[in-house]
Enzyme design. Sequence first.
Site, PDB file in Angstrom:
ATOM      1  N   SER A 199      33.396 -14.084  47.860  1.00  0.00           N
ATOM      2  CA  SER A 199      33.020 -13.541  46.552  1.00  0.00           C
ATOM      3  C   SER A 199      32.749 -12.121  46.899  1.00  0.00           C
ATOM      4  O   SER A 199      33.865 -11.455  47.294  1.00  0.00           O
ATOM      5  CB  SER A 199      32.004 -14.219  45.898  1.00  0.00           C
ATOM      6  N   ASP A 202      37.973 -16.604  47.601  1.00  0.00           N
ATOM      7  CA  ASP A 202      37.808 -16.311  46.198  1.00  0.00           C
ATOM      8  C   ASP A 202      37.162 -15.050  46.092  1.00  0.00           C
ATOM      9  O   ASP A 202      36.206 -14.900  45.438  1.00  0.00           O
ATOM     10  CB  ASP A 202      37.315 -17.452  45.574  1.00  0.00           C
ATOM     11  N   HIS A 208      34.610 -21.725  42.085  1.00  0.00           N
ATOM     12  CA  HIS A 208      34.627 -20.473  43.048  1.00  0.00           C
ATOM     13  C   HIS A 208      34.185 -20.932  44.321  1.00  0.00           C
ATOM     14  O   HIS A 208      34.586 -20.446  45.407  1.00  0.00           O
ATOM     15  CB  HIS A 208      33.567 -19.778  42.371  1.00  0.00           C
TER      16      HIS A 208
END
Length: 331
Positions: A183, A207, A269
Site C-alpha cells: 500500500s 497493491d 487489498h
Amino acid sequence: MKASLLLCVIATVYLASAVPIKEEELGVYPRFVTFPDGEGLPHVADLQAEPDHALLEEIHRDPANNLYLLFTRNNPTQAQTLIINNSESILNSNFNPEDNTIVVVHGWLGGQDAGINPTIRDAYLGKGSANVIVLDWRRLALSNYVTAVIGVPDIGVGLGQFVRFLISVTGIPYESIHLAGFSLGAHIVGNAGRELEGRVARVTGLDPAGPLWIYNDNKITENDGVYVEAIHTNGGVDGLGIGDIVANVDFFPNGGRSQPGCLTFLCDHDRSWELFGASVTYNHLTGTECESSWQVTFNSCSGAPFPLGNDDLNKTGSGFYRVNTGRRYPF
Ligand SMILES: *[C@@H]1O[C@H](CO)[C@@H](O)[C@H](O)[C@H]1NC(C)=O
Ligand SMILES: *[C@@H]1O[C@H](CO)[C@@H](O)[C@H](O)[C@H]1NC(C)=O
C-alpha cells in the site's frame, strides 16, 4: 497584509520540505476512502484532511528515524534493533552477510505488529536462512492519510540511507537485497530504491496505494530496482490500489480488483501480501501474459507464463499478467 506575508513564509518553508498533493488527484476518488489498518480493521481516510506540517518537518529533518527490526532463523520472533550509523548494532546482531536480505514495509496505520510482517517473515524463515528486516514507520503511518502520503518520500529516502549504511558495514552486495512494501509501503520501497539508484536486485509493490498517487511523481516505478514487480489486488476508482501498470512486471490476480473469498475491499487489498507470502513458500502461482486490460478483466490472456512473487533474486521480466487463484491460503 502582515497575515498574508506570514502565510507566504509558512508555505515556502513547507514547500521546501515536501511536495504537496496535486489538485488533479482530488477528482479521482471520493473524498472519504476506507483503508485497513495493520490488523485489517477499517479506518476512513479523508483525502482533503489538513496535513500535519510539524510532523512532516520533523520527518524531513530526520528521515532515518524509524525502527529497523531484524529477524533471522536464530531469532525468528524476537526482533533485534538495527540502528543507522551504529555499526555495533549490526555487527553484534544475528545479521548474516552470506544470506539474502528482505526488507518488509507496512502500510498506513500499521506498525511492527501489522499482519504483513509475521506473514512475510515466517514465509522467508520457513524456507531457508535469510535476514528479514521489518521497517516500522508508525510515527508517520499513524498520522492522517494526507500527511502520510506527503511524508512517504522521506521515509523512503531514510530506508535507502539505512540500506546504504548496512552495505557499508557488512559488505553485502546489492544483488542480495529485496525491498517489499504494501500500500503506502509500496511507494516507500520505490523511493528507497530510487535513493539507491535502482541498484537493489528486487523491489516489490504489494497493491501500491491508489488514492493521491495517480498523478504523484513520487510513486513506485520500474526504475526503482533492477527488477520491479507489482501485485495489484484492489485496483479501480472504487478500490484502494493504484490498479495500473507501474513496474517491470505487473500482476492482476483474478482481474486485479476483487479477490475470491473476500467480501470487503480491505480483504482484497490485504490479499496482495498474503499472495506474496504464499508464493515465497510454494512458488506455485503462475500468471499468463496479457495484451490488453480487456483480456485481464475477462480472463482471456493467452501469452507466456510467468511466476508471481517468490524469493528469486535473479528474477527478471516484463509485461502484465493475470493469475487466477483460490479463495484460501495458499490460494
Ligand atoms: C549517518 O551518517 C551520515 C554520514 O556520516 C550522515 O550524513 C547522516 O546524517 C547520518 N544519519 C543519521 C540518522 O545520523
Ligand atoms: C542467482 O545469481 C547468482 C549470481 O549471478 C548465482 O550465484 C545464483 O546461483 C543465482 N540463483 C538462482 C536461484 O538462480
